[in-house]
Design an enzyme around this catalytic site. Structure first.
Site, PDB file in Angstrom:
ATOM      1  N   LYS A 216      25.193  15.408  -0.093  1.00  0.00           N
ATOM      2  CA  LYS A 216      25.791  14.544  -1.116  1.00  0.00           C
ATOM      3  C   LYS A 216      24.824  13.430  -1.523  1.00  0.00           C
ATOM      4  O   LYS A 216      24.861  12.974  -2.671  1.00  0.00           O
ATOM      5  CB  LYS A 216      27.123  13.984  -0.612  1.00  0.00           C
ATOM      6  CG  LYS A 216      28.161  15.076  -0.349  1.00  0.00           C
ATOM      7  CD  LYS A 216      29.481  14.495   0.090  1.00  0.00           C
ATOM      8  CE  LYS A 216      30.469  15.601   0.458  1.00  0.00           C
ATOM      9  NZ  LYS A 216      30.060  16.363   1.660  1.00  0.00           N
ATOM     10  N   CYS A 335      36.759  16.460   4.428  1.00  0.00           N
ATOM     11  CA  CYS A 335      36.982  17.869   4.090  1.00  0.00           C
ATOM     12  C   CYS A 335      38.161  18.371   4.918  1.00  0.00           C
ATOM     13  O   CYS A 335      38.040  19.259   5.754  1.00  0.00           O
ATOM     14  CB  CYS A 335      35.728  18.702   4.322  1.00  0.00           C
ATOM     15  SG  CYS A 335      34.961  18.515   5.946  1.00  0.00           S
TER      16      CYS A 335
END
Length: 396
Positions: A216, A335
């Site tokens: 990311k 997640c």
């Protein structure tokens, strides 16, 4: 190898994976690779067949089985051809006894399912274990999504992800020359949505507090055209060391890495306190949104491990918030589809920090569902890994 010998090898590997899951040891992929190195006589077809048996069993069995044989028997009960391979032949599994234990099949243990966010219905369970597509992200510093379309014409665009391109599962995209040149990264659409939701812009000072290997971080660098200073932090040296060579390949020149000591994070980030325009907190979690890719995570989660994740998430939210400048933003992401890791964490944070507000409108239309002060993404609804996202703004 004879087919029966492949089944026996899968049983032995499943024994190791189940034991490791109970003990919190190495992940399934690592154990499978080790097992194949120990079986150098196994050819490529053997390895593919054994892997299929192993992962079919992991996907079918809801929690860590008492043995790899019990897991394979659960598959054999619905597959006469597989059951016939339990014939007692040399290097193959022993014949099936009528009273042998079978592992329980299903999505997950009921106690774990009960933790899911209320938005996740039974009609979504099947998608949580389907094989995941291979998603790519064009690196804007070097390429564009149109280049991915040219390199991989068999793919398709990903809804709401301008840099994304979707390929069939297990496509060997990382072997393409464009990958070595830094033109793209392999990154699930959910992570691409999360990176874009940070709302980063050139000229900003950005902290990725839980950078890991930097997936990311690199997405943020791409979105800003390598125009922002990014501090990528983690407490895991091995994972963080993966980022510098990845950044060099991507042409991302303004990323600094910093290894943090657990419990000393704020002291080691003293010069950033109240200075960051954007802070990304991709917190450690159960991984319940990633079962498509790592189905053995269902076997690993225990109440004690979940409580440790929850404590770490709350701590990291507090640390991240301390770094944000007045008027700046923090993106919290996990997640996970477990409510306590998602909406409940943000609810508690906002309760304890009245100077913060939750944003809205930062996901593309049709992506995600409102979950408290954030949004929940799931494989069935959004075609990506399960994620909870919440973007929070600090008062000026």
């Amino acid at each position: 190898m004879r087919t029966a010998a492949r089944v026996q090898a899968a049983i032995e590997i499943l024994d190791a994976i189940a034991a490791s899951a109970r003990e919190g040891g190495a992940p399934a992929d690592s154990l499978f690779s080790t097992a194949m190195r120990e079986r150098r006589y196994a050819g490529s077809k053997d390895r593919r067949a054994i892997r299929a048996y192993v992962y079919d069993a992991i996907r079918a069995v809801r929690s860590a089985p008492v043995s790899g044989r019990a897991a394979m028997l659960a598959l054999a009960d619905g597959d006469p051809e597989l059951a016939a391979l339990f014939d007692g032949s040399a290097y193959g599994p022993a014949p099936i006894a009528p009273d042998e234990p079978r592992a329980e099949t299903g999505l997950a243990a009921q106690a774990l399912i009960d933790l899911f966010d209320s938005l996740v219905g039974e009609d979504e369970y099947g998608a949580m274990l389907d094989r995941a597509s291979l998603d790519l992200r064009a690196n804007r510093i070097k390429a564009a999504a149109a280049d991915l379309a040219a390199h991989f014409p068999e793919g398709e665009a990903i809804a709401g992800v301008p840099d994304g391109w979707r390929l069939p599962p297990e496509t060997a995209a990382a072997q393409h020359a464009a990958y070595a040149d830094g033109a793209f990264e392999v990154q699930d659409a959910a992570s691409q949505y999360a990176s874009a939701a940070l709302d980063a812009a050139p000229g900003q000072a950005i902290v990725d507090l839980c950078a890991g290997g930097g997936g990311k971080t690199l997405a943020i660098a791409s979105l800003t055209g390598d125009g922002s200073d990014i501090l990528a932090c983690d407490t895991n040296r091995a994972r963080l060391q993966q980022l510098p060579p990845r950044a060099e390949r991507a042409g991302a020149t303004r990323i600094e890495t910093r290894l943090l000591n657990p419990g000393q994070e704020l002291d080691m980030l003293a010069e950033w306190r109240g200075k960051a325009d954007r802070v990304f907190v991709d917190a450690p979690c159960s991984g319940s949104g990633t079962w498509r890719r790592s189905p053995e995570l269902r076997w690993r989660l225990t109440p004690a491990r979940l409580e440790r994740h929850l404590a770490d998430q709350a701590k990291l939210l507090a640390i991240g918030a301390d770094l944000v400048a007045p008027g700046g933003k923090l993106l919290y992401a996990v997640c996970s589809i477990i409510a306590r890791e998602g909406r409940a964490q943000v609810d508690e944070f906002l309760k304890q920090n009245p100077g913060w507000t939750a944003d809205g409108g930062y996901l593309p239309g049709g992506i995600g569902r409102a979950a408290g002060h954030g949004f929940l993404l799931t494989p069935a609804h959004d075609g990506c890994d399960g994620f909870f996202l919440a973007r929070l703004t600090r008062a000026c």
